[in-house]
Design a protein around this motif. Structure first.
Motif, PDB file in Angstrom:
ATOM      1  N   ALA A  50       0.841  -1.202   0.000  1.00  0.00           N
ATOM      2  CA  ALA A  50       0.000   0.000   0.000  1.00  0.00           C
ATOM      3  C   ALA A  50       0.878   1.255   0.000  1.00  0.00           C
ATOM      4  O   ALA A  50       0.583   2.223  -0.719  1.00  0.00           O
ATOM      5  N   CYS A  56      -4.650  -0.466  -2.466  1.00  0.00           N
ATOM      6  CA  CYS A  56      -5.415   0.584  -1.804  1.00  0.00           C
ATOM      7  C   CYS A  56      -5.985  -0.036  -0.545  1.00  0.00           C
ATOM      8  O   CYS A  56      -6.387  -1.201  -0.545  1.00  0.00           O
ATOM      9  N   SER A  57      -6.008   0.725   0.525  1.00  0.00           N
ATOM     10  CA  SER A  57      -6.583   0.197   1.758  1.00  0.00           C
ATOM     11  C   SER A  57      -7.743   1.070   2.196  1.00  0.00           C
ATOM     12  O   SER A  57      -7.760   2.272   1.943  1.00  0.00           O
ATOM     13  N   TYR A  65      -8.332  -4.497   1.594  1.00  0.00           N
ATOM     14  CA  TYR A  65      -7.354  -4.127   0.578  1.00  0.00           C
ATOM     15  C   TYR A  65      -7.844  -4.580  -0.788  1.00  0.00           C
ATOM     16  O   TYR A  65      -8.523  -5.590  -0.914  1.00  0.00           O
ATOM     17  N   ALA A  68      -4.477  -1.520  -6.487  1.00  0.00           N
ATOM     18  CA  ALA A  68      -4.557  -0.093  -6.769  1.00  0.00           C
ATOM     19  C   ALA A  68      -4.780   0.188  -8.252  1.00  0.00           C
ATOM     20  O   ALA A  68      -5.231   1.274  -8.615  1.00  0.00           O
TER      21      ALA A  68
END
Length: 168
Positions: A50, A56-57, A65, A68
């Motif tokens: 991340a 992306c979290s 998660y 991304a």
């Protein structure tokens, strides 16, 4: 021996599992269960990935998660560098290298070409490719020529072989 670190290997395992469920958000615990990696290892990896913008979290009750970017936009080089730093086949290509022979080294240009080739291969190989099945046909290449002009499939239980085509 040239090899990637265990953590990079685990990161690739983790991200390929996520790529199979690209649109779904996953918790660290679910990823641990899916991959067989320990929860502390998954926790460490998702934080690193991340931080390097591969995941992306989302915090909170429905957190987790997700990738991304699409799996075909994440390369093996991206993953390895996010865990281990820059790809370098020899110390010559690390930031902190200290070689007293560098000025007189005739091998550095060759190592640079090799390093660049490995880097390009890792850059071209994406997560999307890693989740595609590889044909399970055992193929042995004819060792008479270095270019492997023909491939042979050996039929189980017999000494017979049959030609399956050219490798050109």
């Amino acid at each position: 021996m040239l090899k990637i670190s265990r953590m990079s290997d685990y990161a690739i395992v983790l991200l390929t599992a996520m790529a199979k469920l690209a649109s779904e958000q996953q918790t660290a615990r679910a990823l641990s269960d899916q991959t067989g990696l320990t929860l502390p290892t998954v926790g460490k990896l998702v934080k690193m990935l991340a931080a390097n913008e591969l995941l992306c979290s989302q915090q909170g009750r429905h957190g987790g998660y997700r990738l991304a970017r699409p799996a075909d936009k994440i390369s093996l080089a991206d993953i390895i560098e996010s865990i281990d730093g820059p790809i370098a086949m020899t110390e010559c290509f690390t930031v902190e290298h200290d070689c007293e022979r560098e000025a007189d080294c005739g091998l550095k240009p060759h190592w640079k070409a090799i390093n660049d080739g490995v880097r390009q291969l890792l850059d071209r190989t994406t997560l999307a490719e890693l989740i595609e099945p590889i044909p399970q046909v055992p193929v042995w290449f004819d060792r008479r020529t270095p270019t492997a002009t023909s491939a042979t499939i050996r039929e189980s239980g017999s000494d017979k072989s049959r030609q399956v085509g050219s490798a050109h």
